[in-house]
Design an enzyme around this catalytic site. Sequence first.
Site, PDB file in Angstrom:
ATOM      1  N   ASP A 289     -25.950  14.402  13.033  1.00 29.92           N
ATOM      2  CA  ASP A 289     -25.411  13.925  11.772  1.00 29.92           C
ATOM      3  C   ASP A 289     -24.545  12.709  12.114  1.00 29.92           C
ATOM      4  OD1 ASP A 289     -24.390  15.721   8.773  1.00 29.92           O
ATOM      5  OD2 ASP A 289     -24.680  13.589   9.151  1.00 29.92           O
TER       6      ASP A 289
HETATM    7  C1  GLC Z   1     -23.778  12.501   6.093  1.00 30.55           C
HETATM    8  C2  GLC Z   1     -24.265  13.886   5.743  1.00 30.55           C
HETATM    9  C3  GLC Z   1     -25.749  14.069   5.940  1.00 30.55           C
HETATM   10  C4  GLC Z   1     -26.459  12.768   5.631  1.00 30.55           C
HETATM   11  C5  GLC Z   1     -26.052  11.772   6.695  1.00 30.55           C
HETATM   12  C6  GLC Z   1     -26.691  10.407   6.481  1.00 30.55           C
HETATM   13  O1  GLC Z   1     -22.588  12.606   6.811  1.00 30.55           O
HETATM   14  O2  GLC Z   1     -23.620  14.974   6.383  1.00 30.55           O
HETATM   15  O3  GLC Z   1     -26.156  15.135   5.061  1.00 30.55           O
HETATM   16  O4  GLC Z   1     -27.868  12.957   5.653  1.00 30.55           O
HETATM   17  O5  GLC Z   1     -24.647  11.621   6.782  1.00 30.55           O
HETATM   18  O6  GLC Z   1     -26.230   9.850   5.305  1.00 30.55           O
END
Ligand code: GLC
Length: 748
Positions: A289
């Site tokens: 993430d």
């Molecule tokens: C965010 C979220 C995740 C998302 C990613 C990209 O922090 O936790 O769900 O897909 O970043 O935007």
Amino acid sequence: MKKGLLLLSMLTLASGYGQKKKEDKTQKIKPKAEFVADLMSKMTVDEKIYQLVQFTSDGTVTGPKSGDNYITRIQQGKVGSVLNATGAANNRMIQKIAVENSRLKIPLLFGHDVIHGYKTIFPINLGMASSFDPSAVEKAARIAAIEASAGGIQWTFAPMVDIARDPRWGRVSEGSGEDVFLGSKLAVANVRGFQGDDLSKNNTILACAKHFAAYGAAEAGRDYNTTDMSERVLRDTYLPPFQAAVDAGVKTFMASFNEISGVPSTANKHLLRDVLKGEWKFDGMVVSDYTGVNEMIAHGFAKDDQDAAQLALNAGMDMDMVGATFMNTLKKSYDEGKVSIEVINDACKRVLDVKYDLGLFEDPYRYFDEKREKENTYKPEFLDAALDVAKKSLVLLKNKNNVLPLKKDQKIAFVGPLVSDEFNIIGSWAALGERDGRAVSVKEGVMNVLGNSGKVTFDNGVEITGTKRDMMQAALNNAKNADVIVAVMGERENQTGEAGSQTNIDLPGLQKEFLAELKKLGKPVVLVLMNGRPLTLSWEDENMDAILETWWSGTRGGDAIAQTLFGDNNPNGKLPISFPRNVGQVPIYYNHKNTGRPYLGLSDPEQKYKSRYTDVDNSPLYAFGYGLSYTKFDYSNMKLSSEKIGFGQKVKISVDVKNTGNYDGDEVVQLYVKDVVGSVTRPVRELKGFEKISLKKGEMKTVTFEISSDDLKFYNINMQNTAEAGDFEVFVGGNSDASLNGKFELVK
Ligand code: GLC
């Protein structure tokens, strides 16, 4: 113009993209294994590492800012994937820089959060889960994939399949609620919708099962917080929707920010290598993430970026989202013998494999056709589908004296801070969904139903979270002349979603106070809710005449709500998550354990020494699976095909369902099973089947479910995933309190 775009434009002109020349034609290439092996044989260690690097574009950041010179890095061939860059023309320019500036012309992979629509926005996922209609969810994902792929996206960071039982956690809005069975079915529906039947088609995109794992179990419902649980709870409750996604062919996973029992998921070898890539034989790619790798320093699990990067890669992480730790440190770790070429090769192969699957090596520009983008955005059939799915996602929680549906000739005062709202109604994580001017508000929906014939007024009265009272009196003045009042209230969309945890989940601001003033007028009051989480509504349940839960219902939300309020649509959604009486009950969910001193409610002769609260009943205000209709459904005549089954055999459970009311309607018939005794304690009941049926008024249908021993598996005392012989009770009805019951025995 943003710095990044200016640079992009200069580079584009330099790269000669400006002249309209024929792009690369699709070229026939070798089969995947051969092609990828050939390509990797030419790649340096650095080039392999750079395929594991993902950066966010300048336009949107969905996490802590990370520096914005990603174009320079693409030019240097140091990037494998970009997130948050959108638009066919824009992404073609970026792709051109990557393909024409990199030695081996390896195309980029463009990802974005296409969570519940791309331009045409569908209800939030908790809303779509309320439909209990996997085909509707699949249709929504399919349309999202068509729009997104036409808009230059090949990868969505969806579905979010985190089981969640704590409405303080804002991200309950993004998933399918508290139940494993429903969550697993909808995980499959989403993967099939996004990925279609052939990823090489240019209207299909990679799906991404996230957030792996147990992110929804954050202690105290506080986002990113610790989770700590037994392997059995992890495997019985939090992993099944992810495994269902793997079985459905999902090609990517995203690790979660949280630790599980002391080990951050981002470098959790047990999770990523033993379970995902080992037991489940997942051959796709795992992305962290957003800066999740770097954050292991804050977790106290890594000394510095290099430590974090080598821990993550060795644990099975294949791509570093935004954190630049792989780019900056993996070559050094390789030179120091902390990561092997085998581990680098495996990660690089997984990234190149999905790029191959998408057809990007045959034609790096196949997703960047502006004409196709224009033709495949906001198509009338997409907007109609958004209306259809929204109507299926609305949940009628109360309807005293059949105050709903409204009559079109009534004098109706529409009030509340969300009555004319076109911004919040499409919810959070709404990708490129346009809000004001595109989304249909309740007011617009009502006017679409009534035309100019309505005797209606519209007043905000109060703000969503603000404390201004100056508009309230005008709203009350209109309301006191009405036959019925409809209050459209709820949350701001950004009160839920990521980083949206709250300790207070009442209707915010002065909305409750305003409702109390409206109630004093002595008219029927209908409360229409727009929210991303279960709210605590005990006062509202007591004092409102009707309550309709609409969640964030998307681009056509106002039409769906108005058509339901006036009876053109009979609400048929069911709750995918329990609504607590107050936040002190949380976590609360239907498939709980019985304990040794179960409280049987007010009828219980023993009121003291029982597992209960002294100030509020144990039961939720509204239970999982609950939802009313404008008509009534009666359940009767349960029959089981046998009283005993052996392992590998099936028992059929059938019931008659009759529409005994005055409206045609749909009903979600639900089957729950209780494993009476186990080698470990078992939940009081678990959803094991559901079917949404349509019944005309007076019509009766027989609904039949099949249960086999495979459906009864759990992790037993020896951590074997198996069913155990013994007695089972079955319940069928319209919610998790279903009482029509029967029983059978599973025999060795
Ligand atoms: C965010 C979220 C995740 C998302 C990613 C990209 O922090 O936790 O769900 O897909 O970043 O935007």
